[in-house]
Structure formats: C-alpha cells, structure tokens
Design a protein around this motif. Structure first.
Motif, short mmCIF file in Angstrom:
data_model
loop_
_atom_site.label_atom_id
_atom_site.label_comp_id
_atom_site.label_asym_id
_atom_site.label_seq_id
_atom_site.Cartn_x
_atom_site.Cartn_y
_atom_site.Cartn_z
N THR A 1 7.94 7.01 -0.69
CA THR A 1 7.45 8.39 -0.85
C THR A 1 8.31 9.16 -1.85
O THR A 1 7.79 10.01 -2.58
N LEU B 1 7.04 8.25 -5.17
CA LEU B 1 5.80 8.97 -5.47
C LEU B 1 6.11 10.42 -5.86
O LEU B 1 5.48 10.97 -6.76
N LYS B 2 7.08 11.01 -5.17
CA LYS B 2 7.43 12.40 -5.47
C LYS B 2 7.97 12.54 -6.88
O LYS B 2 7.79 13.58 -7.54
N ASN C 1 6.54 8.04 -9.84
CA ASN C 1 6.44 6.60 -10.03
C ASN C 1 5.32 6.07 -9.14
O ASN C 1 5.55 5.65 -8.01
N PHE C 2 4.11 6.07 -9.65
CA PHE C 2 2.95 5.69 -8.85
C PHE C 2 2.73 4.18 -8.83
O PHE C 2 1.84 3.70 -8.13
N ARG D 1 5.23 0.09 -4.84
CA ARG D 1 4.51 -0.29 -3.63
C ARG D 1 5.51 -0.64 -2.53
O ARG D 1 6.59 -1.18 -2.80
N ASN E 1 0.67 2.92 0.31
CA ASN E 1 0.33 2.09 -0.86
C ASN E 1 -1.03 2.47 -1.42
O ASN E 1 -1.23 2.52 -2.65
N ALA F 1 -0.60 5.63 -3.27
CA ALA F 1 0.03 5.39 -4.58
C ALA F 1 -0.97 4.82 -5.57
O ALA F 1 -0.98 5.21 -6.75
N LEU G 1 -3.23 7.65 -6.69
CA LEU G 1 -2.54 8.53 -7.62
C LEU G 1 -2.37 7.86 -8.98
O LEU G 1 -2.50 8.53 -10.03
N GLU G 2 -2.09 6.55 -8.96
CA GLU G 2 -1.96 5.83 -10.22
C GLU G 2 -3.28 5.83 -10.98
O GLU G 2 -3.31 6.06 -12.21
#
Length: 466
Positions: A201, A204-205, A208-209, A212, A229, A232, A235-236
């Motif tokens: 997380t 992600l913040k 870095n999407f 995993r 995951n 992510a 978001l990616e």
C-alpha cells in the motif's frame, strides 16, 4: 487457569480429607463406646497406651484386655462387620487410594472423661477445635476432641497441597513459556503478510502501481492481499489509459492546428493566396477542431454525470426515421442501398428518453455506416420488439471488423484505422459517446458480425408498459 484449577482441586481435596477424618473419628468413637460398655470405665486406655493407639490408628485391630476380648469379640465383630459394609464410598476423589493412617488423624484425637479431664491427648478440652460427646444409653460417659488437618500447620494434607501447588506452578510456568514461544512464532507468521500489505500500500501511495503483494495465506489476509493486487492492477491500467488519453487528445488536437498554422504561415509569406478555396479549407479544419472539442466536452460531462437528459415519452422509431431521412443524401453520395422497409410496417414503440440525445446517438451510428462502408454497399435496418424491450439493429456490408477490434471500439480514441486521417478515421470518440447515451437510457449496445459482411450494431431499450 492455574488459579482456577488449584482452587478447585484444593477445595475438593479439603472436602475429601474432611470426610475421611470424620469417618475416622466416627469409627474411633464407636470403638470407644464399645470399650466403655464392656469395662464401664476408661481404665483400660489409661493403663495401656497400645490399646489407645490400636483404636485411633485404624491400620491394626484394637488390642482388648483378655477378660474383655472374649466377652465382646463375637458381639463387636458382628456389629463392626455390617458397619464396615455400610460405609459409603466418598462421592469425590474415588480415584485416590489413601493408605490407612496416611492422614495421621489418630494423632490429633484426644479423649476426656465425663468431667472433662484428659485421659489421652491435649490437656484441656477447649484446646480442641472440634468436641463431641460420647453417649452410652443416652448418658454422657466422656468427650472426644479433634483437630482437623486444615487447622494444623504440619498436617500431611497441607503438605500434599503444598507439593501440588508447586507442581501446578511449575506446569503453569512451562505452559506460559511454551505459549510465549508459540505466540512469537505465530505473531511473526501473521505479521509477515501484514507487513507485505503495508509495503504494497505504501508503494501504491507513492505511485508505484506495478508492485504486487505475494499471497502467502488463504485466509482473510490472503483475500486482502489479492484485493490490493487487483486495486494496483486497476490503478496501473487507469494510469496507462490516462497517459494514452492525453497522448491521443493532444494528437487529435494537433492535427487540425498544424494544418491551420501551416496554411496561415503560407498565406502570411505570400505562398498561398487567401482566396475562397483556401479560406474554406481553413474553416473545415476549424470545424474539425470544434467537433473534437464538442465530443470531449460531452464525454467529460457524461463521466461527471453533468450531461443532462430531459426524459420524456417518445416513439423511438419515429426519432430514428427522422435521423435516417437526414442521411438520405449522404447515402446516395456514397452509393449505399438502405433497406428500411421494416420502419414503415412497424407500430410505434414508446420509450422513456431524451429525443436530442437519441438523435445524436443515431447520427453517430449512421455517420459510421456512411464513413466505413465501401462504396456501393448496403445498410439493413432490423427491428425486434418484445413486451419489455425494443431492439434496433444496423447491419452494413464490408469491410468487417475483427472480434478483437469489436471489443475495443467503445474505448475512447480507438479506431481500426490507424492512420488517424480524420477524413476516414474520425476522432474515435463517436462510439464511446454512443455507449454513454445508451447507458443513460438503461439500454444495451453491442457489436457483432453483420450477415452482409460488415459490422452489426444492436441497441436494446426498455419500453413503457401500455
């Protein structure tokens, strides 16, 4: 657990010891009554310490004086035998088999005469916590005093409880140690996926999407890791779509701007003459630019739920006929043959919709048919109506679209034609806008191969009940 088990055990054991001691005292009392009945005095006990010991210590037969033993042997044996058989077993701790005399109860029994003078034991009757009278024919012939083991510091029962306390305490310490070790191992096992989730997380913040989280368990933490995951990945994909959106938008806007700038510079340098033909070309580029901006604005409004819909009851077939009539000249120019006889024979179909938005939908679809159908082709209109839905299909002739491309045609800026020539490829926003309008009317739109060799667009709307 330690306190509860020890208190339960000690309470039960003390109760058991008390029952055993009461049984012992009762048996001694019966023998003393029998002795007094035979001798009519306490002189045999005063003269023989062994006799007293044999009475209070029940691991041996009492030694009676010879003149009394023969007299009362038969009677005492007959009386004693039934009493031994009638003694009920202890209701608790039946598994404990205490050896005779292990509690040393006899050492805490005292005997007094009728005047409360000591015969054997403690000097004063009041020194005994428990006192009972010895009755013979309802007359007091003596007194018996007894000190329970729970009130004696050095009793075997207390020594046994102390030993058990130490045993239980050591067992408790061992259990605590094992529990502590297991807790450390278990906490590390549980904290490992939690730390990985925290790390994921945090990634992600930071944007870095691509990161995993490895799924180590199949429990709730594993489910949470899988959901993170998926988040992510979403978001990616959104990041990639956003980058593609910006790139495509800038490219779409750059094309007419480049044409405008090049022609204006040519006019400024005197290369081109600003005649009517040149000005018409520039106006066409401005119109193309305006068309792109309009499409982007409408899609943005639709995404933000700002695009307004004035819903009213209307005949969807009548709205489609109106749009089809507006394209009659375009179809003739393209040499397209339109089969729309079904519109003349179909009854009206009332739905709840916005007429302007629906006509915008039909215009985009008919524009695509004109633009992408080969010259001399044809367009077939089909209508299927049920009690709850109306389905409108536009089937055109070649060229066709591959199934892979059909799944992406509703994406913004996606076009089968890769050249990005606006004269053919358009902006790639038309079908995306069509889907937004259909969704706003609680309808469905999907693509499939046309029986004429091209692409078939099917639209389904819910109809109003009559």
């Amino acid at each position: 657990m330690f306190v509860f088990i020890y208190l339960t055990f000690s309470t039960g054991f003390n109760h058991f010891v008390e029952q055993e001691e009461q049984k012992h005292v009762g048996a001694v009392k019966q023998q003393l009554i029998e002795l007094y009945r035979q001798s009519n005095s306490w002189q045999p006990i005063e003269k023989s310490a062994l006799l007293w010991r044999s009475i209070v210590e029940q691991d041996a037969e009492p030694e009676m004086p010879e003149d009394l033993s023969a007299k009362g042997r038969n009677e005492s044996e007959q009386d004693r035998q039934p009493k031994e058989k009638q003694e009920p077993p202890s209701p608790a701790f039946l598994w404990i088999n205490l050896p005779p005399g292990s509690l040393k109860t006899g050492q805490r029994i005292s005997l007094y005469d009728v005047n409360k003078q000591v015969i054997v034991g403690r000097a004063h009757l009041n020194d005994n916590p428990q006192v009972e009278s010895i009755l013979l024919n309802n007359h007091v012939v003596g007194w018996i005093g007894f000190a329970p083991s729970r009130l004696v510091e050095s009793s075997p029962a207390k020594a046994f409880l102390t030993a058990q306390f130490h045993n239980y305490f050591m067992i408790t310490l061992g259990v605590i140690l094992v529990a502590f070790i297991v807790a450390i191992v278990l906490s590390r096992h549980l904290m490992k996926p939690i730390r990985q989730i925290v790390t994921g997380t945090n990634a992600l913040k930071k944007g870095n999407f691509t990161n995993r989280i490895p799924i180590l368990t199949q429990d709730e933490l594993g489910t949470l890791s899988m959901n993170v995951n998926e988040l992510a990945q979403t978001l990616e994909e959104n990041q990639q779509m956003r980058a593609k959106w910006v790139s495509d938008t800038s490219h779409e806007l750059r094309t007419p701007l480049t044409v405008l700038r090049s022609h204006l510079l040519a006019v400024q340098d005197g290369v081109f003459v600003p005649d009517e033909k040149r000005i018409a070309l520039l106006i066409k580029q401005v119109d193309n630019l305006n068309h792109i901006v309009d499409d982007l604005t409408q899609l943005a409004y639709s995404d933000a739920v700002i695009l307004t819909y004035n819903l009213e009851s209307l005949d969807i077939l009548e709205a489609f006929k109106s749009s089809l009539d507006d394209f009659s000249m375009r179809f003739e120019q393209q040499g397209l043959l339109v089969h729309s006889q079904v519109l003349e024979t179909s009854e009206q179909c009332i739905i709840k919709g916005d007429k302007d938005r629906l006509q915008q939908l039909f215009v985009n679809l008919l524009e695509n048919s004109c633009k992408y159908t080969n010259h001399g082709g044809q367009l077939n209109i089909e209508i299927k109506k049920t009690a709850s839905h109306i389905e409108l299909a536009l089937q055109d002739s070649a060229p066709s679209v591959s199934p892979e491309d059909q799944e992406k045609l509703f994406e913004r800026f996606y076009r089968v034609e890769k050249s990005r020539n606006r004269a053919l490829g358009g902006s790639g926003l038309g079908l995306a806008l069509c889907k937004q309008i259909v969704d706003a009317h609680n309808g469905e739109i999907f693509l499939q191969d046309s029986p004429l060799g091209g692409l078939a667009v099917q639209i389904r709307f819910p109809v109003l009940e009559k």
